[in-house]
Motif scaffolding. Sequence first.
Motif, PDB file in Angstrom:
ATOM      1  N   ASP A  97       1.112  -1.225   0.264  1.00 58.82           N
ATOM      2  CA  ASP A  97       0.072   0.269  -0.278  1.00 58.82           C
ATOM      3  C   ASP A  97       0.253   1.325   0.044  1.00 58.82           C
ATOM      4  O   ASP A  97       1.923   1.176   0.472  1.00 58.82           O
ATOM      5  CB  ASP A  97      -0.704   0.391   1.390  1.00 58.82           C
ATOM      6  N   HIS A 141      -4.588   6.940 -10.716  1.00 57.89           N
ATOM      7  CA  HIS A 141      -3.784   7.594  -9.488  1.00 57.89           C
ATOM      8  C   HIS A 141      -2.459   7.691  -9.489  1.00 57.89           C
ATOM      9  O   HIS A 141      -1.576   7.207  -8.912  1.00 57.89           O
ATOM     10  CB  HIS A 141      -4.059   5.889  -9.041  1.00 57.89           C
ATOM     11  N   TYR A 157       0.423  11.268  -9.361  1.00 54.51           N
ATOM     12  CA  TYR A 157       0.821  11.578  -8.276  1.00 54.51           C
ATOM     13  C   TYR A 157       2.334  12.687  -8.619  1.00 54.51           C
ATOM     14  O   TYR A 157       3.123  12.043  -9.055  1.00 54.51           O
ATOM     15  CB  TYR A 157       0.902  10.764  -7.596  1.00 54.51           C
ATOM     16  N   TYR A 164       4.995  10.223  -3.640  1.00 57.51           N
ATOM     17  CA  TYR A 164       4.647   9.095  -2.905  1.00 57.51           C
ATOM     18  C   TYR A 164       5.276   8.012  -2.022  1.00 57.51           C
ATOM     19  O   TYR A 164       6.493   8.981  -1.792  1.00 57.51           O
ATOM     20  CB  TYR A 164       4.070   7.625  -4.244  1.00 57.51           C
ATOM     21  N   CYS A 176      -3.588  10.582  -0.517  1.00 62.57           N
ATOM     22  CA  CYS A 176      -4.733   9.264  -1.925  1.00 62.57           C
ATOM     23  C   CYS A 176      -4.031   8.593  -1.097  1.00 62.57           C
ATOM     24  O   CYS A 176      -2.672   8.410  -1.497  1.00 62.57           O
ATOM     25  CB  CYS A 176      -4.663   9.347  -3.292  1.00 62.57           C
ATOM     26  N   TYR A 209      -3.476   4.350  -1.408  1.00 60.78           N
ATOM     27  CA  TYR A 209      -3.299   3.297  -2.903  1.00 60.78           C
ATOM     28  C   TYR A 209      -3.690   2.375  -1.995  1.00 60.78           C
ATOM     29  O   TYR A 209      -2.562   1.545  -1.460  1.00 60.78           O
ATOM     30  CB  TYR A 209      -3.496   3.561  -4.046  1.00 60.78           C
ATOM     31  N   SER A 210      -4.814   1.909  -2.549  1.00 60.46           N
ATOM     32  CA  SER A 210      -4.496  -0.251  -2.377  1.00 60.46           C
ATOM     33  C   SER A 210      -4.105  -1.464  -3.083  1.00 60.46           C
ATOM     34  O   SER A 210      -4.375  -1.797  -3.904  1.00 60.46           O
ATOM     35  CB  SER A 210      -6.925  -0.712  -1.605  1.00 60.46           C
ATOM     36  N   SER A 211      -2.926  -1.808  -2.545  1.00 62.83           N
ATOM     37  CA  SER A 211      -2.480  -2.398  -3.435  1.00 62.83           C
ATOM     38  C   SER A 211      -3.137  -3.662  -3.651  1.00 62.83           C
ATOM     39  O   SER A 211      -3.791  -4.239  -4.526  1.00 62.83           O
ATOM     40  CB  SER A 211      -1.118  -3.234  -3.256  1.00 62.83           C
ATOM     41  N   GLU A 218      -6.164  -2.492  -5.990  1.00 65.72           N
ATOM     42  CA  GLU A 218      -6.003  -1.559  -6.877  1.00 65.72           C
ATOM     43  C   GLU A 218      -7.376  -0.695  -7.485  1.00 65.72           C
ATOM     44  O   GLU A 218      -7.278  -0.500  -8.290  1.00 65.72           O
ATOM     45  CB  GLU A 218      -5.954  -2.355  -7.766  1.00 65.72           C
ATOM     46  N   ILE A 266      -8.097   3.406  -5.231  1.00 61.74           N
ATOM     47  CA  ILE A 266      -7.987   4.264  -3.754  1.00 61.74           C
ATOM     48  C   ILE A 266      -8.747   4.703  -3.170  1.00 61.74           C
ATOM     49  O   ILE A 266      -9.744   4.604  -3.616  1.00 61.74           O
ATOM     50  CB  ILE A 266      -7.856   5.752  -5.212  1.00 61.74           C
TER      51      ILE A 266
END
Length: 337
Positions: free
Chosen positions: A237, A249, A252, A255, A289, A291-293, A296, A298
Amino acid sequence: GNKGGVAVRLSVYGHLICFLNCHLPAHIENTSQRLDSFERILQLQQFTGTRAQTILDHDLVFWFGDLNFRIADHGLHFIRESISKKCYHLLWDKDQLNRAKKSEPMLNGFLEGELLFKPTYKFNLASTEYDTSGKKRKPAWTDRILWRLKEGAEAGGSEPQTAPLKKPMGVILNTYNSQMQYGVSDHKPVVGTFCLEFDKLITRPLVELQPVGEWKPGHEAIISYCMLDEYPSSTWDWIGLFKVGFRSHMDYITYLWVKDDELMVTDDVYQVYLNGEEIPSSGGEFLLCYYSSNMEIIVGVSCPFQIVPECLETQLEIGNGMDMSCDNAAPGHMDTY
């Protein structure tokens, strides 16, 4: 070459909605080919996750585009005469898509507003006049907007119901018409406006995050966040810094990997630090934001916040220094410092 389908999906308060745009094969004799292409699009488009792996698994599907269905059987003169008299209903039962909806299982549940506007094909370019070329194509409603609500599970718990089952979502078509003022194509575009009614299955984002304090270029920044218990976190993440108005996404500015420098503050609140050198010196309005791996997508967005530009920060420091020197020089204030 230019035929096929493109799908995009999103979750709205826990309800999965899919938008499918298609350009299907042309010509009046190719109804079966259009249906075969649509079926192939439905079969080939696969999504990740368990809730909706195919297009028709979604709670709501909007299907639209140049679907290329024509008006069968009627001759050119009858079709044009019906259009000129605005007797569109005389053509509906010969519309190939209307016919297919009654006979094709894969079209079960697809709804459409009444075709109360002129057929949208084929026009002379930059004109509202139907085709006057040697081909003289028969007018047809080739451009359509349909929708389909998934049958079955209701929104809410699994307790026995005494009252009639409530649908998880309702769709109201407000307007459905063509836009005759456009002339860049031999088609006229179609617009549908809808109102969706549904219960919120999700009332909080999976992750809530926010910047801590004032952010300045060159100064270490702190990000605070918390997540719902059911959120499937991952070591991959990440949290990104985005300009307000970003489109993807991948837009950015910078990050950081969440788990690399994660620090628990309370039982459910975490903080991570962003190096001051990563903060843009130009300043402006930004968002954070999460981001969830695994998912996949936000799953959390902060409120907009300001980063003070480096030049303005320097000016403020100089200005403060000048004020102080003036105070130092003022009579009666020398002993204060």
